[in-house]
Motif scaffolding. Structure first.
Motif, mmCIF file in Angstrom:
data_model
loop_
_atom_site.group_PDB
_atom_site.id
_atom_site.type_symbol
_atom_site.label_atom_id
_atom_site.label_comp_id
_atom_site.label_asym_id
_atom_site.label_seq_id
_atom_site.Cartn_x
_atom_site.Cartn_y
_atom_site.Cartn_z
ATOM 1 N N ARG A 17 -3.651 28.797 -26.611
ATOM 2 C CA ARG A 17 -2.533 27.533 -26.474
ATOM 3 C C ARG A 17 -2.965 26.713 -27.786
ATOM 4 N NH1 ARG A 17 -2.203 25.315 -21.004
ATOM 5 N NH2 ARG A 17 -0.424 24.082 -21.744
ATOM 6 N N ALA A 18 -4.111 26.246 -28.189
ATOM 7 C CA ALA A 18 -4.349 25.183 -29.193
ATOM 8 C C ALA A 18 -3.973 25.905 -30.476
ATOM 9 C CB ALA A 18 -5.859 25.013 -29.135
ATOM 10 N N LEU A 19 -3.830 27.136 -30.872
ATOM 11 C CA LEU A 19 -3.427 27.607 -31.919
ATOM 12 C C LEU A 19 -1.859 27.447 -31.774
ATOM 13 C CD1 LEU A 19 -4.029 29.637 -34.482
ATOM 14 C CD2 LEU A 19 -2.932 31.433 -32.655
ATOM 15 N N GLU A 24 0.488 26.974 -35.343
ATOM 16 C CA GLU A 24 1.827 27.794 -35.773
ATOM 17 C C GLU A 24 2.635 27.077 -36.247
ATOM 18 O OE1 GLU A 24 2.941 30.203 -32.320
ATOM 19 O OE2 GLU A 24 0.972 31.597 -32.795
ATOM 20 N N PRO A 25 3.210 25.469 -35.707
ATOM 21 C CA PRO A 25 4.261 24.521 -36.106
ATOM 22 C C PRO A 25 3.982 24.336 -37.451
ATOM 23 C CG PRO A 25 3.124 23.677 -34.221
ATOM 24 C CD PRO A 25 2.366 24.812 -34.480
ATOM 25 N N ILE A 26 2.702 24.276 -38.093
ATOM 26 C CA ILE A 26 2.530 24.149 -39.662
ATOM 27 C C ILE A 26 3.040 25.478 -40.383
ATOM 28 C CG2 ILE A 26 0.947 23.743 -41.308
ATOM 29 C CD1 ILE A 26 -0.507 22.190 -39.234
ATOM 30 N N LEU A 27 2.643 26.550 -39.731
ATOM 31 C CA LEU A 27 2.988 27.833 -40.462
ATOM 32 C C LEU A 27 4.484 28.018 -40.276
ATOM 33 C CD1 LEU A 27 2.178 30.798 -41.309
ATOM 34 C CD2 LEU A 27 2.233 31.338 -39.042
ATOM 35 N N MET A 28 5.162 27.790 -39.226
ATOM 36 C CA MET A 28 6.562 27.969 -39.094
ATOM 37 C C MET A 28 7.577 26.902 -39.523
ATOM 38 S SD MET A 28 6.743 30.125 -35.663
ATOM 39 C CE MET A 28 6.995 28.519 -34.553
ATOM 40 N N TYR A 29 6.919 25.926 -40.170
ATOM 41 C CA TYR A 29 7.882 24.722 -40.791
ATOM 42 C C TYR A 29 8.723 25.330 -41.690
ATOM 43 C CZ TYR A 29 8.982 20.444 -43.081
ATOM 44 O OH TYR A 29 9.944 19.622 -43.679
ATOM 45 N N ARG A 77 2.147 40.458 -29.986
ATOM 46 C CA ARG A 77 2.840 39.806 -31.167
ATOM 47 C C ARG A 77 4.066 39.110 -30.754
ATOM 48 N NH1 ARG A 77 1.539 43.161 -36.533
ATOM 49 N NH2 ARG A 77 -0.288 44.111 -35.682
ATOM 50 N N LEU A 78 3.927 37.680 -31.130
ATOM 51 C CA LEU A 78 5.069 36.685 -30.694
ATOM 52 C C LEU A 78 5.700 36.043 -31.971
ATOM 53 C CD1 LEU A 78 3.233 35.427 -27.469
ATOM 54 C CD2 LEU A 78 5.008 37.172 -27.449
ATOM 55 N N LEU A 79 5.091 35.992 -32.918
ATOM 56 C CA LEU A 79 5.285 35.153 -34.039
ATOM 57 C C LEU A 79 6.658 35.561 -34.796
ATOM 58 C CD1 LEU A 79 4.300 32.526 -35.810
ATOM 59 C CD2 LEU A 79 3.217 34.457 -37.444
#
Length: 160
Positions: A17-19, A24-29, A77-79
């Motif tokens: 959840r911390a990830l 993830e928001p930074i990765l998916m920007y 895998r959810l990304l």
């Protein structure tokens, strides 16, 4: 974040959840505008697995398959499906506005095509993911918001 994500005293669910909250928001920007090719998809999946392996403190030289790592993390895998869902909701929003963004997103501009292999468009990737058949069917589905949301929900359930 490394100390929190690799801490074995914290449950894997909390670390996951911390990830999802911080990394993830930074990765998916800006992912709403990406065109995801096969190569990009592989890189994103590798990144997701790298995060999980780091969280579980599994060395990259350890001979553990991705499936066993996913089982240990109690996840799938959810990304890619998260990115596709964000793209689809953004695409529906843009199509309903019927402004300049609509023309740019669909790629239906006047003029000559450039030479060589044509670039993949966002609409093509989304129609493949939504299994909508043709891109015109997907564009027409965006006009009815309820139908569009149903298409997105069905695609998320089926996965990538």
């Amino acid at each position: 974040m490394k100390t929190v994500l690799t801490n074995k005293n914290i449950s894997i669910r909390t670390r996951r959840r911390a990830l999802e909250c911080y990394i993830e928001p930074i990765l998916m920007y800006g992912c709403e505008a990406w065109t995801i090719s096969k190569q990009t998809q592989k890189k994103l999946e590798a990144t997701e697995m790298w995060f999980l392996r780091r969280m579980l403190r599994i060395s990259w030289t350890a001979k553990k398959t991705n499936d066993t790592v996913l089982e240990e993390a109690h996840t799938t895998r959810l990304l890619i499906s998260k990115i596709r869902k964000r793209q689809a909701t953004f695409f529906g929003h843009v199509m309903r506005r019927e402004k300049l963004e609509n023309l740019v997103t669909t790629g239906m501009l006047e003029g000559k095509r450039s030479r060589g292999k044509q670039r993949e468009k966002l609409i093509e990737g989304l129609t493949d993911w939504l299994k909508a058949g043709k891109s015109l069917e997907a564009i027409e589905a965006t006009k009815d918001r309820k139908k569009w949301r149903t298409m997105i929900a069905n695609a998320v359930k089926q996965g990538t």
